[in-house]
Design a protein around this motif. Structure first.
Motif, PDB file in Angstrom:
ATOM      1  N   ASP A 129       0.796  -1.234   0.000  1.00 50.35           N
ATOM      2  CA  ASP A 129       0.000   0.000   0.000  1.00 50.35           C
ATOM      3  C   ASP A 129       0.829   1.285   0.000  1.00 50.35           C
ATOM      4  O   ASP A 129       0.467   2.277   0.641  1.00 50.35           O
ATOM      5  N   VAL A 130       1.942   1.261  -0.716  1.00 48.26           N
ATOM      6  CA  VAL A 130       2.734   2.473  -0.940  1.00 48.26           C
ATOM      7  C   VAL A 130       2.546   2.854  -2.403  1.00 48.26           C
ATOM      8  O   VAL A 130       2.838   2.054  -3.302  1.00 48.26           O
ATOM      9  N   ARG A 131       2.049   4.059  -2.645  1.00 51.32           N
ATOM     10  CA  ARG A 131       1.769   4.507  -4.015  1.00 51.32           C
ATOM     11  C   ARG A 131       3.029   5.024  -4.692  1.00 51.32           C
ATOM     12  O   ARG A 131       3.800   5.776  -4.094  1.00 51.32           O
ATOM     13  N   LEU A 132       3.219   4.622  -5.931  1.00 56.62           N
ATOM     14  CA  LEU A 132       4.277   5.189  -6.771  1.00 56.62           C
ATOM     15  C   LEU A 132       3.641   6.338  -7.544  1.00 56.62           C
ATOM     16  O   LEU A 132       2.792   6.115  -8.411  1.00 56.62           O
ATOM     17  N   LEU A 133       4.034   7.568  -7.222  1.00 58.91           N
ATOM     18  CA  LEU A 133       3.426   8.741  -7.836  1.00 58.91           C
ATOM     19  C   LEU A 133       4.052   9.118  -9.167  1.00 58.91           C
ATOM     20  O   LEU A 133       3.360   9.578 -10.075  1.00 58.91           O
ATOM     21  N   ASP A 134       5.380   8.951  -9.273  1.00 63.14           N
ATOM     22  CA  ASP A 134       6.055   9.358 -10.499  1.00 63.14           C
ATOM     23  C   ASP A 134       7.465   8.782 -10.521  1.00 63.14           C
ATOM     24  O   ASP A 134       7.968   8.300  -9.505  1.00 63.14           O
ATOM     25  N   HIS A 135       8.054   8.820 -11.698  1.00 63.45           N
ATOM     26  CA  HIS A 135       9.455   8.452 -11.901  1.00 63.45           C
ATOM     27  C   HIS A 135      10.012   9.478 -12.877  1.00 63.45           C
ATOM     28  O   HIS A 135       9.493   9.629 -13.985  1.00 63.45           O
ATOM     29  N   PHE A 136      11.050  10.188 -12.455  1.00 66.33           N
ATOM     30  CA  PHE A 136      11.665  11.219 -13.287  1.00 66.33           C
ATOM     31  C   PHE A 136      12.971  10.711 -13.872  1.00 66.33           C
ATOM     32  O   PHE A 136      13.761  10.068 -13.185  1.00 66.33           O
ATOM     33  N   VAL A 137      13.181  11.026 -15.158  1.00 70.42           N
ATOM     34  CA  VAL A 137      14.467  10.805 -15.801  1.00 70.42           C
ATOM     35  C   VAL A 137      15.081  12.192 -15.980  1.00 70.42           C
ATOM     36  O   VAL A 137      14.502  13.058 -16.634  1.00 70.42           O
ATOM     37  N   VAL A 138      16.234  12.395 -15.358  1.00 73.04           N
ATOM     38  CA  VAL A 138      16.847  13.714 -15.270  1.00 73.04           C
ATOM     39  C   VAL A 138      18.073  13.798 -16.175  1.00 73.04           C
ATOM     40  O   VAL A 138      18.899  12.887 -16.198  1.00 73.04           O
ATOM     41  N   THR A 139      18.171  14.909 -16.901  1.00 69.81           N
ATOM     42  CA  THR A 139      19.381  15.248 -17.653  1.00 69.81           C
ATOM     43  C   THR A 139      19.800  16.649 -17.218  1.00 69.81           C
ATOM     44  O   THR A 139      19.127  17.287 -16.407  1.00 69.81           O
ATOM     45  N   ALA A 140      20.873  17.144 -17.786  1.00 71.00           N
ATOM     46  CA  ALA A 140      21.329  18.493 -17.446  1.00 71.00           C
ATOM     47  C   ALA A 140      20.298  19.546 -17.846  1.00 71.00           C
ATOM     48  O   ALA A 140      20.221  20.605 -17.223  1.00 71.00           O
ATOM     49  N   ASP A 141      19.463  19.243 -18.841  1.00 67.87           N
ATOM     50  CA  ASP A 141      18.529  20.228 -19.369  1.00 67.87           C
ATOM     51  C   ASP A 141      17.090  20.076 -18.905  1.00 67.87           C
ATOM     52  O   ASP A 141      16.318  21.017 -18.992  1.00 67.87           O
ATOM     53  N   GLN A 142      16.717  18.872 -18.456  1.00 65.18           N
ATOM     54  CA  GLN A 142      15.312  18.662 -18.131  1.00 65.18           C
ATOM     55  C   GLN A 142      15.105  17.486 -17.194  1.00 65.18           C
ATOM     56  O   GLN A 142      16.016  16.710 -16.956  1.00 65.18           O
ATOM     57  N   ALA A 143      13.880  17.400 -16.694  1.00 59.56           N
ATOM     58  CA  ALA A 143      13.451  16.253 -15.898  1.00 59.56           C
ATOM     59  C   ALA A 143      12.152  15.761 -16.513  1.00 59.56           C
ATOM     60  O   ALA A 143      11.136  16.455 -16.480  1.00 59.56           O
ATOM     61  N   LEU A 144      12.204  14.586 -17.104  1.00 58.04           N
ATOM     62  CA  LEU A 144      11.051  14.018 -17.785  1.00 58.04           C
ATOM     63  C   LEU A 144      10.239  13.175 -16.802  1.00 58.04           C
ATOM     64  O   LEU A 144      10.790  12.301 -16.125  1.00 58.04           O
ATOM     65  N   SER A 145       8.949  13.437 -16.710  1.00 59.56           N
ATOM     66  CA  SER A 145       8.044  12.722 -15.825  1.00 59.56           C
ATOM     67  C   SER A 145       7.386  11.572 -16.577  1.00 59.56           C
ATOM     68  O   SER A 145       6.699  11.796 -17.577  1.00 59.56           O
ATOM     69  N   LEU A 146       7.585  10.347 -16.088  1.00 62.47           N
ATOM     70  CA  LEU A 146       6.922   9.203 -16.694  1.00 62.47           C
ATOM     71  C   LEU A 146       5.412   9.280 -16.490  1.00 62.47           C
ATOM     72  O   LEU A 146       4.641   8.884 -17.362  1.00 62.47           O
ATOM     73  N   ALA A 147       4.969   9.783 -15.336  1.00 64.03           N
ATOM     74  CA  ALA A 147       3.524   9.925 -15.086  1.00 64.03           C
ATOM     75  C   ALA A 147       2.894  10.889 -16.078  1.00 64.03           C
ATOM     76  O   ALA A 147       1.832  10.608 -16.618  1.00 64.03           O
ATOM     77  N   ALA A 148       3.553  12.020 -16.342  1.00 63.92           N
ATOM     78  CA  ALA A 148       3.018  13.000 -17.287  1.00 63.92           C
ATOM     79  C   ALA A 148       2.941  12.441 -18.694  1.00 63.92           C
ATOM     80  O   ALA A 148       2.104  12.860 -19.491  1.00 63.92           O
ATOM     81  N   ARG A 149       3.808  11.481 -18.985  1.00 65.86           N
ATOM     82  CA  ARG A 149       3.803  10.827 -20.311  1.00 65.86           C
ATOM     83  C   ARG A 149       2.877   9.628 -20.366  1.00 65.86           C
ATOM     84  O   ARG A 149       2.847   8.907 -21.357  1.00 65.86           O
ATOM     85  N   GLY A 150       2.164   9.351 -19.287  1.00 68.01           N
ATOM     86  CA  GLY A 150       1.242   8.225 -19.253  1.00 68.01           C
ATOM     87  C   GLY A 150       1.928   6.879 -19.167  1.00 68.01           C
ATOM     88  O   GLY A 150       1.370   5.866 -19.588  1.00 68.01           O
ATOM     89  N   MET A 151       3.132   6.835 -18.619  1.00 64.41           N
ATOM     90  CA  MET A 151       3.902   5.588 -18.559  1.00 64.41           C
ATOM     91  C   MET A 151       3.853   4.919 -17.193  1.00 64.41           C
ATOM     92  O   MET A 151       4.633   4.014 -16.928  1.00 64.41           O
ATOM     93  N   LEU A 152       2.975   5.374 -16.304  1.00 64.26           N
ATOM     94  CA  LEU A 152       2.863   4.718 -14.990  1.00 64.26           C
ATOM     95  C   LEU A 152       1.637   3.869 -14.957  1.00 64.26           C
ATOM     96  O   LEU A 152       0.588   4.076 -14.877  1.00 64.26           O
TER      97      LEU A 152
END
Length: 152
Positions: A129-152
């Motif tokens: 019962d621990v929710r995974l809210l998001d997973h970010f992939v970080v580069t020097a220029d950006q942080a991509l959200s897997l949740a925002a991309r519908g990948m969760l």
């Protein structure tokens, strides 16, 4: 002379980043929107030369309990063990987590391995019962959200 100035500047920048990180990483801080979370993890991971995997452990209202660097690897990968993430989530009495790791290559696109470990962690965390809210992939220029991309 130029090298000495650059070294001094690099030290000042590193010190400023540590101060910003300490201020941004206060326990009790709400981790509720993608932009804030992305900026938070970019601050922590954007300039690393090796891949690192971090977890923000949150309470049931998504306030920060702790953020920990659980795994470190090479320039293009790191091993992530769900058992360790689960142990820390339970030890901290976490109700939710946000994952993040960096791509030193500069390519923010999540790899097949990134998507697979996200799915494994979501499943494992869900069992306790621990929710995974998001997973970010970080580069020097950006942080991509897997949740925002519908990948969760």
């Amino acid at each position: 002379m130029e090298a000495a100035l650059q070294l001094r500047d690099d030290r000042a920048i590193a010190r400023a980043l540590r101060i910003l990180q300490r201020r941004a990483c206060k326990p009790g801080q709400a981790m509720s929107d993608v932009a804030t979370c992305g900026a938070f993890f970019r601050l922590r991971l954007a300039h690393e030369t090796r891949e690192h995997f971090e977890v923000a452990f949150l309470d049931a209202q998504h306030r920060l309990l702790a953020v920990e660097r659980l795994f470190s690897g090479t320039i293009d990968g790191t091993n992530v063990y769900p058992r360790i993430v689960l142990q820390r989530a339970l030890a901290l009495n976490s109700g939710a987590v946000i994952l993040a790791h960096n791509h030193p290559s500069g390519n923010p696109d999540p790899s097949a391995a990134d998507r697979a470990i996200t799915a494994r962690l979501k499943e494992a965390l869900g069992l306790v019962d621990v929710r995974l809210l998001d997973h970010f992939v970080v580069t020097a220029d950006q942080a991509l959200s897997l949740a925002a991309r519908g990948m969760l």
